[in-house]
Design a protein around this motif. Sequence first.
Motif, PDB file in Angstrom:
ATOM      1  N   LEU A 190      33.077  36.752  41.866  1.00 43.56           N
ATOM      2  CA  LEU A 190      32.739  35.355  41.635  1.00 43.56           C
ATOM      3  C   LEU A 190      31.280  35.056  41.972  1.00 43.56           C
ATOM      4  CD1 LEU A 190      33.351  32.498  40.828  1.00 43.56           C
ATOM      5  CD2 LEU A 190      34.557  32.163  42.993  1.00 43.56           C
ATOM      6  N   PRO A 191      30.738  35.536  43.098  1.00 41.58           N
ATOM      7  CA  PRO A 191      29.304  35.331  43.332  1.00 41.58           C
ATOM      8  C   PRO A 191      28.436  35.908  42.222  1.00 41.58           C
ATOM      9  CG  PRO A 191      30.377  35.991  45.369  1.00 41.58           C
ATOM     10  CD  PRO A 191      31.403  36.116  44.288  1.00 41.58           C
ATOM     11  N   CYS A 192      28.834  37.058  41.692  1.00 44.05           N
ATOM     12  CA  CYS A 192      28.083  37.661  40.585  1.00 44.05           C
ATOM     13  C   CYS A 192      28.119  36.750  39.358  1.00 44.05           C
ATOM     14  CB  CYS A 192      28.663  39.029  40.258  1.00 44.05           C
ATOM     15  SG  CYS A 192      27.744  39.965  39.009  1.00 44.05           S
ATOM     16  N   CYS A 193      29.286  36.172  39.083  1.00 42.91           N
ATOM     17  CA  CYS A 193      29.407  35.242  37.953  1.00 42.91           C
ATOM     18  C   CYS A 193      28.540  34.005  38.160  1.00 42.91           C
ATOM     19  CB  CYS A 193      30.867  34.831  37.757  1.00 42.91           C
ATOM     20  SG  CYS A 193      31.923  36.108  37.045  1.00 42.91           S
ATOM     21  N   LEU A 194      28.550  33.471  39.370  1.00 43.90           N
ATOM     22  CA  LEU A 194      27.754  32.283  39.650  1.00 43.90           C
ATOM     23  C   LEU A 194      26.263  32.574  39.493  1.00 43.90           C
ATOM     24  CD1 LEU A 194      29.650  30.858  42.767  1.00 43.90           C
ATOM     25  CD2 LEU A 194      29.763  30.035  40.404  1.00 43.90           C
ATOM     26  N   GLU A 195      25.825  33.740  39.950  1.00 38.74           N
ATOM     27  CA  GLU A 195      24.415  34.099  39.829  1.00 38.74           C
ATOM     28  C   GLU A 195      24.015  34.285  38.365  1.00 38.74           C
ATOM     29  OE1 GLU A 195      21.961  34.339  42.179  1.00 38.74           O
ATOM     30  OE2 GLU A 195      23.472  33.401  43.480  1.00 38.74           O
ATOM     31  N   ALA A 196      24.925  34.865  37.564  1.00 43.15           N
ATOM     32  CA  ALA A 196      24.620  35.142  36.162  1.00 43.15           C
ATOM     33  C   ALA A 196      24.968  33.985  35.237  1.00 43.15           C
ATOM     34  CB  ALA A 196      25.370  36.401  35.719  1.00 43.15           C
ATOM     35  N   GLY A 197      25.614  32.941  35.774  1.00 41.89           N
ATOM     36  CA  GLY A 197      25.988  31.799  34.943  1.00 41.89           C
ATOM     37  C   GLY A 197      27.130  32.089  33.994  1.00 41.89           C
ATOM     38  N   ILE A 198      28.078  32.917  34.436  1.00 42.18           N
ATOM     39  CA  ILE A 198      29.221  33.296  33.609  1.00 42.18           C
ATOM     40  C   ILE A 198      30.425  32.456  34.016  1.00 42.18           C
ATOM     41  CG2 ILE A 198      30.805  35.174  33.007  1.00 42.18           C
ATOM     42  CD1 ILE A 198      28.474  37.110  33.660  1.00 42.18           C
ATOM     43  N   ALA A 199      31.098  31.863  33.045  1.00 43.12           N
ATOM     44  CA  ALA A 199      32.253  31.021  33.318  1.00 43.12           C
ATOM     45  C   ALA A 199      33.492  31.881  33.557  1.00 43.12           C
ATOM     46  CB  ALA A 199      32.505  30.072  32.151  1.00 43.12           C
ATOM     47  N   LEU A 200      34.449  31.332  34.316  1.00 41.05           N
ATOM     48  CA  LEU A 200      35.709  32.014  34.580  1.00 41.05           C
ATOM     49  C   LEU A 200      36.844  31.345  33.819  1.00 41.05           C
ATOM     50  CD1 LEU A 200      33.997  33.098  37.013  1.00 41.05           C
ATOM     51  CD2 LEU A 200      36.141  33.165  38.304  1.00 41.05           C
ATOM     52  N   THR A 201      37.738  32.172  33.278  1.00 37.68           N
ATOM     53  CA  THR A 201      38.983  31.688  32.661  1.00 37.68           C
ATOM     54  C   THR A 201      40.128  32.473  33.308  1.00 37.68           C
ATOM     55  OG1 THR A 201      38.850  33.277  30.812  1.00 37.68           O
ATOM     56  CG2 THR A 201      37.806  31.130  30.503  1.00 37.68           C
ATOM     57  N   PRO A 202      40.551  32.118  34.499  1.00 35.17           N
ATOM     58  CA  PRO A 202      41.485  32.947  35.274  1.00 35.17           C
ATOM     59  C   PRO A 202      42.869  33.083  34.649  1.00 35.17           C
ATOM     60  CG  PRO A 202      40.386  31.323  36.672  1.00 35.17           C
ATOM     61  CD  PRO A 202      40.104  30.940  35.259  1.00 35.17           C
ATOM     62  N   TRP A 203      43.476  34.262  34.883  1.00 30.96           N
ATOM     63  CA  TRP A 203      44.878  34.466  34.531  1.00 30.96           C
ATOM     64  C   TRP A 203      45.719  34.484  35.803  1.00 30.96           C
ATOM     65  CZ3 TRP A 203      47.215  39.028  36.324  1.00 30.96           C
ATOM     66  CH2 TRP A 203      46.382  40.114  36.618  1.00 30.96           C
ATOM     67  N   SER A 204      47.016  34.342  35.636  1.00 29.19           N
ATOM     68  CA  SER A 204      47.985  34.277  36.745  1.00 29.19           C
ATOM     69  C   SER A 204      47.636  33.190  37.762  1.00 29.19           C
ATOM     70  CB  SER A 204      48.090  35.630  37.457  1.00 29.19           C
ATOM     71  OG  SER A 204      49.208  35.659  38.330  1.00 29.19           O
ATOM     72  N   PRO A 205      47.357  31.957  37.307  1.00 35.24           N
ATOM     73  CA  PRO A 205      46.966  30.901  38.249  1.00 35.24           C
ATOM     74  C   PRO A 205      48.091  30.474  39.189  1.00 35.24           C
ATOM     75  CG  PRO A 205      47.382  29.962  36.096  1.00 35.24           C
ATOM     76  CD  PRO A 205      47.424  31.452  35.921  1.00 35.24           C
ATOM     77  N   LEU A 206      49.337  30.801  38.842  1.00 39.44           N
ATOM     78  CA  LEU A 206      50.475  30.432  39.691  1.00 39.44           C
ATOM     79  C   LEU A 206      51.043  31.634  40.439  1.00 39.44           C
ATOM     80  CD1 LEU A 206      52.275  27.919  37.306  1.00 39.44           C
ATOM     81  CD2 LEU A 206      50.672  27.439  39.169  1.00 39.44           C
ATOM     82  N   GLY A 207      50.260  32.704  40.485  1.00 34.34           N
ATOM     83  CA  GLY A 207      50.673  33.858  41.272  1.00 34.34           C
ATOM     84  C   GLY A 207      52.004  34.438  40.836  1.00 34.34           C
ATOM     85  N   GLY A 208      52.229  34.497  39.509  1.00 39.04           N
ATOM     86  CA  GLY A 208      53.487  35.040  39.019  1.00 39.04           C
ATOM     87  C   GLY A 208      54.695  34.195  39.359  1.00 39.04           C
ATOM     88  N   GLY A 209      54.481  32.894  39.554  1.00 36.21           N
ATOM     89  CA  GLY A 209      55.577  31.976  39.857  1.00 36.21           C
ATOM     90  C   GLY A 209      55.708  31.626  41.315  1.00 36.21           C
ATOM     91  N   TRP A 210      55.039  32.357  42.199  1.00 38.83           N
ATOM     92  CA  TRP A 210      55.140  32.073  43.637  1.00 38.83           C
ATOM     93  C   TRP A 210      54.678  30.654  43.966  1.00 38.83           C
ATOM     94  CZ3 TRP A 210      57.428  34.583  47.563  1.00 38.83           C
ATOM     95  CH2 TRP A 210      57.801  35.923  47.361  1.00 38.83           C
ATOM     96  N   LEU A 211      53.622  30.192  43.311  1.00 37.81           N
ATOM     97  CA  LEU A 211      53.041  28.899  43.667  1.00 37.81           C
ATOM     98  C   LEU A 211      53.797  27.719  43.068  1.00 37.81           C
ATOM     99  CD1 LEU A 211      49.291  29.939  43.415  1.00 37.81           C
ATOM    100  CD2 LEU A 211      50.616  29.509  45.497  1.00 37.81           C
ATOM    101  N   THR A 212      54.885  27.994  42.370  1.00 38.80           N
ATOM    102  CA  THR A 212      55.778  26.915  41.940  1.00 38.80           C
ATOM    103  C   THR A 212      56.773  26.566  43.039  1.00 38.80           C
ATOM    104  OG1 THR A 212      57.488  28.373  41.011  1.00 38.80           O
ATOM    105  CG2 THR A 212      55.629  27.784  39.578  1.00 38.80           C
ATOM    106  N   GLY A 213      56.891  27.410  44.057  1.00 36.62           N
ATOM    107  CA  GLY A 213      57.814  27.167  45.158  1.00 36.62           C
ATOM    108  C   GLY A 213      59.234  27.642  44.899  1.00 36.62           C
ATOM    109  N   LYS A 214      59.445  28.429  43.837  1.00 43.33           N
ATOM    110  CA  LYS A 214      60.822  28.801  43.491  1.00 43.33           C
ATOM    111  C   LYS A 214      61.329  30.042  44.218  1.00 43.33           C
ATOM    112  CE  LYS A 214      59.356  31.150  39.222  1.00 43.33           C
ATOM    113  NZ  LYS A 214      59.426  31.074  37.748  1.00 43.33           N
ATOM    114  N   TYR A 215      60.449  30.749  44.938  1.00 47.35           N
ATOM    115  CA  TYR A 215      60.890  31.944  45.653  1.00 47.35           C
ATOM    116  C   TYR A 215      60.934  31.674  47.152  1.00 47.35           C
ATOM    117  CZ  TYR A 215      59.797  34.131  41.183  1.00 47.35           C
ATOM    118  OH  TYR A 215      59.755  34.447  39.856  1.00 47.35           O
TER     119      TYR A 215
END
Length: 340
Positions: A190-215
């Motif tokens: 991420l620091p490298c992206c910020l220095e180079a001005g590269i945008a992020l489009t992250p995958w797995s934003p919910l941690g494979g379902g963990w962050l929904t609270g269902k496990y």
Amino acid sequence: MPTRSLAGGGPIVSTLGLGTMTFGVETPEEEAHRQLDLFVARGGTFVDTADVYGGGASEEIIGRWGRRRGGLGDLVVATKGRFRPPPGSHGASRRGLVRAVEASLRRLQVEAIDLYFVHGWDRHTDVAETLATLQDLVRAGRIHHVGWSNLAAWQLERIVSTARAGGLPAPVALQPQYNLLERGIELEVLPCCLEAGIALTPWSPLGGGWLTGKYRADVRPSGATRLGENPARGVEAYDLRNTERTHVVLDVLRAIAERHDRPMAQVALAWLLARPGVASVLVGARDAQQLDANLGAADLVLADEEVAALAEVSAPGLPAYPYAFLETWSQLDVWRRLGT
């Protein structure tokens, strides 16, 4: 839905993108078309796929949906290549990428790909060859912009420096795994992206379902969920993520969600959208109902103290050397920029 620009004159995309890895695998075509219809109706403009999703089925499903509606010209469509090289080629070689792009164009039924991601580093191919191939594909009008996925920071820096030195296409976006439970990219990528001005489009934003609270900590998952069907699945495997840290993060996430009267998933997505460098977060779903719930994150803005609370509780900590050592001497200003 709000929009943001990718780096380097890249396209303007909706802050939530539709990830289509389930299409043709967990999600049948009719349901996939319902998801695409819903996504566009809710203001979504960024659709992400790859040639390996469903062995090409995801691209084909999107292509048939696009033909049914009269084209994909009003959307930014991204796909990826690298892991389906033809026999006799390495994935990011000229021969491999040219054939991968042509195959993706046929499946998507388009004349050009808006954003083409190289799906990962290829140690067998000189990165200059990969970048020169991408430049030729841009000049030929087969792709418009270039991105990369799943890189170490030294690999990203090699790509950026080679592109700049040779006048070759620099990435406008990087697609990494990034969420409240996986913040490893903050060390270097991420620091490298910020220095180079590269945008992020992250995958797995919910941690494979963990962050929904269902496990739960004391109940192994079962039933029609990713971990219910395969508890050992990938980076979100139950035994890998069922830790004290995970459940402490979930407790804070749940409290903030209750305060907003929103699902935990929406809060997790809103937190990620508030991180530096993030342009669009990819949300995937098995069905339209699940997608509809996640798209509700588009208008959720967390208070600064809520963003900070989630950052603090999920912080993985710095390895003793060199990161903590340098931070002690105030030589890692990027950590303050990240709010870590």
